[in-house]
Design a protein around this motif. Structure first.
Motif, PDB file in Angstrom:
ATOM      1  N   ASP A  61       1.873   8.924  -6.600  1.00 49.05           N
ATOM      2  CA  ASP A  61       0.968  10.406  -5.791  1.00 49.05           C
ATOM      3  C   ASP A  61       1.164  11.245  -7.073  1.00 49.05           C
ATOM      4  N   TRP A 115       2.055   1.477  -3.472  1.00 52.42           N
ATOM      5  CA  TRP A 115       1.081   2.827  -4.516  1.00 52.42           C
ATOM      6  C   TRP A 115       0.773   3.643  -4.364  1.00 52.42           C
ATOM      7  N   ASP A 116       1.143   3.791  -2.944  1.00 48.78           N
ATOM      8  CA  ASP A 116       0.648   5.427  -2.569  1.00 48.78           C
ATOM      9  C   ASP A 116       1.387   6.201  -3.126  1.00 48.78           C
ATOM     10  N   THR A 117       3.110   6.219  -3.035  1.00 45.99           N
ATOM     11  CA  THR A 117       4.323   6.882  -3.523  1.00 45.99           C
ATOM     12  C   THR A 117       4.294   7.244  -5.131  1.00 45.99           C
ATOM     13  N   ALA A 168       1.105  -1.288   0.052  1.00 48.06           N
ATOM     14  CA  ALA A 168       0.074  -0.087   0.129  1.00 48.06           C
ATOM     15  C   ALA A 168       0.852   1.183  -0.142  1.00 48.06           C
ATOM     16  N   GLU A 169       1.568   1.148   0.749  1.00 47.87           N
ATOM     17  CA  GLU A 169       2.868   2.742   0.861  1.00 47.87           C
ATOM     18  C   GLU A 169       3.360   2.707  -0.465  1.00 47.87           C
TER      19      GLU A 169
END
Length: 278
Positions: A54, A49-51, A46-47
């Motif tokens: 963005d 993918w979020d990074t 999840a981290e």
């Protein structure tokens, strides 16, 4: 029981030279790339993918890929033209022009970036003329394309030039004897022979542009969501001690570059095979 004769190589030392090759490639290429993936793997999915999704990161992806492609495409056209002139014509100052082609290789990229920014700024030697007609070069995506075109030009010229030099002109003379005009000779004979080399130069220029930093950081203006390239964003993450985030963004660009180079090389192989069969 049949005794199999040991196969002897014409050149000795294959095992030793292959060993050195694998060690060198591992130390310089494979191990650093492996650690890049390992560092990115410290993040959760999840981290990660979020990074990499963005809005600011996605904008830098689009800008980097778009400007790199346009610059490589322009180099494919004009680099081929320069290679043609250097091979097919004799003129005064030819050696000087041939040496100038390699200038982007020798010139530090930061120096090139400062020089290009000075020249193409609104009050610069060339930029003032563009500014007078409402075209802004420096601190825009157009300025990034200028810098990427500058650093990528030698790849196309040096890829196409030796192929043109080795091209047998008997086929051109035979076609001319049979009544073909200059355009037909180029399209039917010369272009198919040099097209794989053009693809190689394009791929090298494109890959070089994707990772370029020094020559772009000054002329781009570094405005988030507008003129911020991926290498600059990675440096920003590193300065913020976000090493995992920087590695995640780098991994995405690495995978994209690998897939693109694979497809281009495959296309080059198919084109060369088709040309040889004809």
């Amino acid at each position: 029981m049949v005794n199999k004769k040991k196969r002897h190589r014409v050149l000795p030392g294959f095992g030793l030279s292959m060993g050195y090759t694998l060690i060198y490639l591992s130390l310089i290429v494979l191990i650093p790339i492996a650690f890049l993936f390992l560092k990115a793997s410290t993040m959760s999915l999840a981290e990660f993918w979020d990074t990499v999704t963005d809005d600011r990161v996605v904008a830098s992806y689009k800008l980097t890929i778009y400007t790199s492609f346009i610059a490589a495409f322009l180099n494919a056209i004009f680099g081929t033209l320069i290679a043609w002139v250097l091979v097919r014509y004799e003129f005064y100052g030819k050696r000087i022009i041939d040496a100038l082609v390699d200038l982007p290789f020798a010139l530090p990229t930061a120096v090139a970036g400062i020089a290009l920014t000075t020249i193409y700024a609104p009050n610069g030697w060339i930029g003032q003329y563009f500014d007078s007609i409402g075209i802004k070069v420096a601190y825009t995506p157009l300025g990034i394309m200028v810098a990427l075109t500058f650093i990528g030009l030698p790849f196309v010229v040096r890829s196409v030039q030796p192929v043109l030099q080795d091209l047998d002109r008997q086929y051109e003379e035979a076609a001319s004897t049979l009544g073909a005009n200059s355009m037909q000779i180029f399209v039917k004979i010369i272009f198919p022979a040099i097209f794989p080399a053009i693809l190689t130069g394009f791929a090298l220029a494109f890959a070089r542009a994707l990772g370029e930093y020094g020559s772009v950081v000054f002329i781009s203006g570094n405005m988030p969501m507008k003129t911020e390239i991926v290498p600059l964003l990675i440096i920003t993450k590193l300065e913020q001690f976000n090493y995992a985030g920087a590695a995640a963004i780098a991994v995405v660009m690495l995978v994209f570059s690998f897939i693109l180079l694979f497809l281009i090389n495959f296309w080059q192989w198919r084109t060369m095979k088709k040309y040889q069969m004809n």
